[in-house]
Design a protein around this motif. Structure first.
Motif, short mmCIF file in Angstrom:
data_model
loop_
_atom_site.label_atom_id
_atom_site.label_comp_id
_atom_site.label_asym_id
_atom_site.label_seq_id
_atom_site.Cartn_x
_atom_site.Cartn_y
_atom_site.Cartn_z
N ARG A 27 50.26 43.42 47.76
CA ARG A 27 50.32 44.49 46.61
C ARG A 27 49.00 44.96 46.51
NH1 ARG A 27 53.37 41.88 41.69
NH2 ARG A 27 51.74 40.70 41.75
N LEU A 28 47.66 44.47 46.93
CA LEU A 28 46.57 44.70 46.94
C LEU A 28 46.26 46.01 47.73
CD1 LEU A 28 44.34 41.37 47.34
CD2 LEU A 28 44.50 43.19 45.30
N GLY A 29 45.41 46.80 47.55
CA GLY A 29 44.93 47.88 48.47
C GLY A 29 44.07 47.73 49.56
N VAL A 30 43.98 46.57 50.32
CA VAL A 30 43.29 46.27 51.16
C VAL A 30 43.82 46.15 52.51
CG1 VAL A 30 41.87 44.36 49.58
CG2 VAL A 30 44.02 43.75 51.01
N TRP A 31 45.04 46.82 52.77
CA TRP A 31 45.62 46.82 54.15
C TRP A 31 45.07 48.13 54.81
CZ3 TRP A 31 48.98 43.14 55.50
CH2 TRP A 31 49.26 42.31 54.61
N GLY A 43 37.06 42.55 55.90
CA GLY A 43 36.02 42.19 54.93
C GLY A 43 36.89 41.13 54.01
N PHE A 44 37.98 41.52 53.63
CA PHE A 44 39.06 40.55 52.87
C PHE A 44 39.18 39.12 53.71
CE2 PHE A 44 43.03 39.09 51.38
CZ PHE A 44 42.99 38.81 49.91
N ILE A 45 39.59 39.19 54.87
CA ILE A 45 39.92 38.44 55.71
C ILE A 45 38.90 37.30 55.72
CG2 ILE A 45 40.59 37.28 57.90
CD1 ILE A 45 42.49 39.94 58.52
N LEU A 46 37.59 37.85 56.20
CA LEU A 46 36.33 37.20 56.22
C LEU A 46 35.97 36.45 54.95
CD1 LEU A 46 34.46 39.43 58.77
CD2 LEU A 46 35.34 37.10 59.25
N GLY A 47 35.95 37.08 53.95
CA GLY A 47 35.63 36.56 52.50
C GLY A 47 36.59 35.29 52.13
N THR A 48 37.80 35.43 52.52
CA THR A 48 38.63 34.54 52.17
C THR A 48 38.42 33.32 53.31
OG1 THR A 48 40.53 36.16 51.47
CG2 THR A 48 41.03 33.85 52.33
#
Length: 140
Positions: A27-31, A43-48
């Protein structure tokens, strides 16, 4: 350092994390759409992954010196895939349990409730990926 091992380890860590948090990540707007693959942003994947995999944290400064494009880094790490599709494919390969049935004349047994195939424990994910290993040594 074995690069293939690192890629496989990162993939397992990412898919395990995604499976456990799929409900809210979806549901996040990071797609984004990157080279035809729908996935969370680089950025989301690398941060995680930087919080999940200590080995990556020590390598990121070098990686960023080589390329500061997060999409290229994700491509190089082998993480440019839709995690939903990847998990669905792994779940399709997992053995399915047939539902228990009782006849009307039989007394139902008190069996433990089984989880649906989409809730396969994360342990299976790593073993499924490990089974696909082709080895690292050269053969003559």
């Amino acid at each position: 350092m074995n690069v293939q091992y690192l890629r496989k380890s990162l993939k397992i860590a990412w898919l395990t994390y995604y499976r456990e948090n799929r409900e809210w990540i979806a549901r996040l707007g990071v797609w984004v759409d990157c080279t035809g693959q729908r996935r969370p942003s680089s950025g989301f994947i690398l941060g995680t992954l930087s919080t999940l995999e200590p080995q990556l944290t020590s390598l990121l400064p070098l990686i960023v010196d080589l390329s500061n494009d997060p999409d290229r880094i994700i491509l190089a790490l082998g993480l440019n895939f839709n995690p939903d599709d990847e998990l669905d494919e792994l779940d399709d390969d997992a053995p399915k349990m047939l539902p228990s049935r009782t006849l009307a004349s039989e007394t139902p047994l008190d069996l433990p409730e089984t989880k649906p195939a989409s809730k396969v424990p994360a342990v299976r994910l790593s073993s499924k990926i490990d089974e696909a290993c082709t080895g690292v040594g050269e053969r003559d």
